[in-house]
Design a protein around this motif. Structure first.
Motif, PDB file in Angstrom:
ATOM      1  N   GLY A  67       0.797  -1.225   0.000  1.00 49.82           N
ATOM      2  CA  GLY A  67       0.000   0.000   0.000  1.00 49.82           C
ATOM      3  C   GLY A  67       0.826   1.270   0.000  1.00 49.82           C
ATOM      4  O   GLY A  67       0.341   2.318   0.468  1.00 49.82           O
ATOM      5  N   SER A  68       2.026   1.238  -0.511  1.00 46.92           N
ATOM      6  CA  SER A  68       2.901   2.425  -0.492  1.00 46.92           C
ATOM      7  C   SER A  68       2.406   3.462  -1.489  1.00 46.92           C
ATOM      8  O   SER A  68       1.888   3.140  -2.562  1.00 46.92           O
ATOM      9  CB  SER A  68       4.333   2.029  -0.841  1.00 46.92           C
ATOM     10  N   THR A  69       2.594   4.731  -1.126  1.00 44.39           N
ATOM     11  CA  THR A  69       2.306   5.846  -2.025  1.00 44.39           C
ATOM     12  C   THR A  69       3.571   6.597  -2.412  1.00 44.39           C
ATOM     13  O   THR A  69       3.513   7.534  -3.198  1.00 44.39           O
ATOM     14  CB  THR A  69       1.317   6.827  -1.379  1.00 44.39           C
ATOM     15  N   SER A  70       4.703   6.195  -1.862  1.00 40.83           N
ATOM     16  CA  SER A  70       5.989   6.805  -2.202  1.00 40.83           C
ATOM     17  C   SER A  70       7.071   5.736  -2.114  1.00 40.83           C
ATOM     18  O   SER A  70       7.204   5.056  -1.097  1.00 40.83           O
ATOM     19  CB  SER A  70       6.322   7.963  -1.246  1.00 40.83           C
ATOM     20  N   ASN A  88       6.698   3.766   2.113  1.00 43.42           N
ATOM     21  CA  ASN A  88       5.907   4.207   3.264  1.00 43.42           C
ATOM     22  C   ASN A  88       4.687   3.322   3.447  1.00 43.42           C
ATOM     23  O   ASN A  88       3.609   3.801   3.815  1.00 43.42           O
ATOM     24  CB  ASN A  88       5.503   5.676   3.101  1.00 43.42           C
ATOM     25  N   GLY A  89       4.853   2.014   3.180  1.00 40.91           N
ATOM     26  CA  GLY A  89       3.740   1.075   3.304  1.00 40.91           C
ATOM     27  C   GLY A  89       3.428   0.725   4.736  1.00 40.91           C
ATOM     28  O   GLY A  89       3.895   1.371   5.686  1.00 40.91           O
ATOM     29  N   HIS A  90       2.650  -0.323   4.920  1.00 34.21           N
ATOM     30  CA  HIS A  90       2.191  -0.668   6.281  1.00 34.21           C
ATOM     31  C   HIS A  90       3.253  -1.385   7.102  1.00 34.21           C
ATOM     32  O   HIS A  90       3.047  -1.642   8.293  1.00 34.21           O
ATOM     33  CB  HIS A  90       0.920  -1.516   6.240  1.00 34.21           C
ATOM     34  N   THR A 143       5.769  -0.514  11.693  1.00 34.26           N
ATOM     35  CA  THR A 143       4.337  -0.481  11.444  1.00 34.26           C
ATOM     36  C   THR A 143       3.729   0.767  12.071  1.00 34.26           C
ATOM     37  O   THR A 143       4.370   1.466  12.862  1.00 34.26           O
ATOM     38  CB  THR A 143       3.669  -1.738  12.014  1.00 34.26           C
ATOM     39  N   ALA A 144       2.459   1.020  11.776  1.00 35.45           N
ATOM     40  CA  ALA A 144       1.814   2.240  12.264  1.00 35.45           C
ATOM     41  C   ALA A 144       1.628   2.223  13.771  1.00 35.45           C
ATOM     42  O   ALA A 144       1.675   3.279  14.425  1.00 35.45           O
ATOM     43  CB  ALA A 144       0.452   2.403  11.573  1.00 35.45           C
ATOM     44  N   PRO A 177       7.724   5.195   9.419  1.00 31.71           N
ATOM     45  CA  PRO A 177       6.778   4.122   9.066  1.00 31.71           C
ATOM     46  C   PRO A 177       7.027   3.621   7.642  1.00 31.71           C
ATOM     47  O   PRO A 177       7.259   4.400   6.708  1.00 31.71           O
ATOM     48  CB  PRO A 177       5.417   4.793   9.200  1.00 31.71           C
ATOM     49  N   GLY A 178       6.979   2.321   7.486  1.00 30.75           N
ATOM     50  CA  GLY A 178       7.241   1.715   6.197  1.00 30.75           C
ATOM     51  C   GLY A 178       8.371   0.719   6.290  1.00 30.75           C
ATOM     52  O   GLY A 178       8.715   0.241   7.380  1.00 30.75           O
TER      53      GLY A 178
END
Length: 750
Positions: A67-70, A88-90, A143-144, A177-178
């Motif tokens: 689920g990364s956006t970068s 920067n995924g989960h 993780t978050a 995170p990531g």
């Protein structure tokens, strides 16, 4: 002298001896034993990670799955020394780190049946395991809901200490995170593989190609890559960038400027295709093809070949397009587990899907082809080859200062050599416009002699999917016999005209070459291929009123017995009965596969329509039906289809017409045919006019001659250009008459 020579009593060197003669013990059979697990793991790693680009592809897909956006990539020496990917995924849970790099550990699959509906990139759990066996691997993840990041080192699939003497457990570390995965010294323990790479710059180019492909496809994800030690990025794209912007940044503004979108879907084959392709104004030296199937970057030689053939009609010779294609296929129709690197996938109905995609691209290309631009050679000021004659100004007309300056600018442009010029528009001017009015004939579409001869209606029949092995085998035989050079000639032909309708010769131009083509042979091969490609999906020609099959066979038999002396001792009625019974016996098969419908009382209701706009000569229909008896193998499926389609193609070939017979001095009792010398001495005023009385048979032949000439120009040869596959056998029916460069060499010597 030979009697006094000393001869060696020992056997000559090189003579083979058996094991018993040599005194060697018999060789014991080699025992089978299991390979060491370390060897097994290195073999598996070598199959999955072939080069740095494959390691990056696996890591990149894992980041997208997370689920990364970068996504940021850092490389050194093309990825051989350092390959680092930060997203920067989960992230990964701390408890999962001990088994992260063990083989076949994954969160994507539980049962084997899950492969039938897999929708993620990675699923086998082999990528990280393979990398850990051939490189030094470090993972930093958070993780978050974790208060800190965790860092772990791996070697040969297991946790390893960062330095000798330290513990191998994951350690708390600072991190965002990531996940950040660092691969160092790739192939350090496989020196042969390491030495096989040519240069770091070449490997970096391959890594960059992987990044740009996913950057174009994955909207909403930011990508960037840079070399270690450099401040600037080699490539970057923002998350908010559109598809067109991504293509522009990755492949240049020239491609993005001439881009067009396409979109097609079909519920029968369970797919939806969309993407972008360049139009006819853009071409490059090699095809740039981006294929994604269910969001996975793959390669397909079949798709590439089909797209290149589609663009042959629109691009100049040697020109290639840019195409981005995204295929969404129902997961249960796709098998992604067919290649170690998942570079290839298999899916159902591949041929049908490719054909629909190419047809949609071809349709979109035709829509924008009206705006196609050409570079033209200026012959005189304000006069170009595309300028109509009635718009050219006389040499004495005054011109404005603007026109004069434009002409001066034009005159400074580089003039191409005339022996390389090719006519690009067949509507500019035809050779018939240079002939005397008495000899020139109109062949425009508006003056078609058969323009109103056909009436077409649509039916609600659904397309039949052909899965017969025999038909696929026959299609493969055509592809195997393909002659690439001759196929290119037909794909780029410009039709000139009929040279001899008696021997069925026509002239065509391809590039700067002029060819003489046996259009009878070309039609025969073309209609045979149409029979294979449209098998079981032919159109229908309705015969009204429907003739009796027996009557048609009798007509053909009477003609055959009249012209063939070898038939004198045969029983005509017995032969006709046998053929009639065979055709009626195969009535269901003929209707299903060949659109030949026979009523219960033996009336022939329909025959197949192979090409819209062309009607075969119905005078050949009785002979065609009669030949279905002796010339079709009704006993074996593949031979039956092959021989039947050969006869059908022969039926569709335009017939050879007798030469015209001009005569003089009608009514004086001394009618005679003219020889070639006398024909050349006839004055134009003596040529027959439309008012001259003509024999009805001659009128019918002349009418048919015009019909064939019109059909060749407007129907058959355009069809050859779009879909014929020229075979090796067609070479003897095509002769090069002249080429422009050769003619220039001849005239240069004069």
């Amino acid at each position: 002298m030979t009697e006094n020579m000393d001869l060696d009593a020992q056997p000559p060197r090189g003579v083979k001896r058996t094991a018993e003669e040599a005194g060697l013990p018999p060789e014991a059979p080699r025992r089978i034993k299991a390979l060491d697990q370390d060897v097994v793991n290195k073999i598996a790693a070598g199959e999955i990670i072939v080069a740095p680009m494959h390691a990056l592809k696996e890591l990149l897909e894992n980041s997208i799955d997370a689920g990364s956006t970068s996504i940021e990539i850092l490389v050194k020496d093309g990825g051989l020394k350092l390959l680092q990917i930060t997203d920067n995924g989960h992230g990964i849970e701390r408890d999962d780190l001990p088994i992260l790099c063990e083989r076949f550990t994954t969160s994507k699959l539980k049962n084997f049946e899950d492969l039938m509906s897999i929708g993620t990139y990675g699923f086998r759990g082999e990528a990280l395991a393979s990398i850990s066996h051939i490189a030094h691997l470090r993972v930093t993840t958070r993780t978050a809901n974790s208060s800190c990041a965790w860092q772990a080192h791996y070697q040969s699939g297991k946790l390893a200490p960062a330095k000798p003497g330290q513990l191998s457990d994951p350690k708390a570390s600072a991190g965002r995170p990531g996940t950040q995965i660092t691969v160092e010294d790739l192939f350090y323990n496989i020196p042969n593989r390491r030495r096989a790479f040519r240069s770091p710059s070449e490997e970096y180019a391959k890594v960059l190609d992987v990044i740009t492909r996913y950057a174009v496809h994955r909207e909403g994800v930011a990508f960037s890559i840079k070399k270690h030690g450099e401040t600037g990025t080699g490539f970057s794209v923002a998350a908010a960038a559109t598809k067109i912007d991504r293509i522009k940044q990755a492949y240049g503004g020239a491609a993005a400027k001439e881009i067009m979108s396409f979109d097609t879907e079909d519920a029968r084959w369970g797919f939806r295709a969309s993407g972008y392709a360049t139009n006819a104004n853009y071409s490059t030296k090699r095809t740039m093809l981006l294929i994604f199937i269910n969001n996975r970057s793959v390669e397909s030689s079949a798709v590439k070949k089909a797209i290149e053939q589609t663009y042959q009609l629109f691009l100049p010779k040697g020109g290639h397009p840019f195409v981005y294609l995204s295929l969404d296929i129902e997961p249960n129709r796709v098998d992604v587990n067919v290649h170690p690197t998942k570079r290839e996938v298999h899916f159902l109905n591949e041929d049908e899907i490719i054909e629909l995609v190419c047809a949609n691209i071809r349709e979109n290309l035709a829509k924008v082809d009206t705006s196609r631009t050409f570079k033209t050679q200026t012959l005189l000021p304000r006069v170009t080859p595309m300028t109509p004659l009635n718009q050219r100004q006389p040499s004495g007309d005054a011109t404005s200062p603007e026109d004069d300056s434009a002409s001066r600018r034009t005159s400074t442009t580089k003039k191409p050599y005339e022996n390389n010029l090719i006519r690009t528009d067949s509507k500019m001017r035809k050779i018939t416009s240079m002939l005397p009015p008495a000899l020139a004939t109109s062949t425009s579409q508006d003056d078609s002699p058969i323009a109103n001869g056909f009436q077409y209606t649509k039916t609600d029949r659904e397309q039949v999917q052909v899965r017969l092995t025999s038909v696929k085998s026959l299609r493969a035989q055509v592809r195997e016999s393909m002659h690439n050079g001759l196929t290119e000639v037909f794909a780029s032909l410009t039709y000139i005209g009929v040279v001899d309708s008696t021997r069925r010769f026509a002239a065509i131009q391809s590039g700067v070459n002029l060819y003489l083509v046996d259009y009878g042979m070309a039609c025969n091969e073309f209609f045979y291929q149409v029979g294979l490609t449209d098998f079981a999906n032919f159109g229908l020609i309705q015969l009204q009123p429907a003739p009796l099959l027996r009557d048609l066979l009798d007509i053909a038999a009477d003609l055959q017995f009249e012209i063939d002396p070898s038939c004198a001792g045969l029983n005509k009625d017995q032969i006709v009965d046998k053929i009639h019974n065979q055709i009626l016996k195969s009535k269901a098969m003929l209707a299903e596969y060949f659109s030949i419908h026979l009523s219960d009382d033996g009336h022939l209701e329909t025959i197949p329509l192979l090409l819209k706009g062309y009607m075969p000569c119905m005078a050949k229909l009785p002979t065609f039906l009669l030949q279905l008896g002796p010339r079709v193998d009704w006993t074996e499926e593949e031979n039956c289809f092959r021989t039947f389609l050969k006869q059908l193609a022969e039926f569709y070939v335009p017939e050879a017409l007798p030469p015209p017979k001009p005569k003089l001095d009608k009514g004086k009792g001394n009618e005679r045919e003219l020889d070639d010398e006398e024909m050349g001495n006839i004055d134009a005023t003596q040529a027959p006019t439309e008012d001259t009385e003509q024999d009805p048979e001659e009128k019918a032949i002349e009418k048919r001659r015009k019909e064939i000439e019109h059909t060749l120009e407007h129907v058959l040869f355009p069809a050859f250009r779009s879909r014929i596959v020229a075979t090796e056998a067609m070479l003897k029916g095509v002769v090069e008459v002249a080429n422009l460069k050769g003619l220039y060499r001849v005239f240069e010597r004069c």
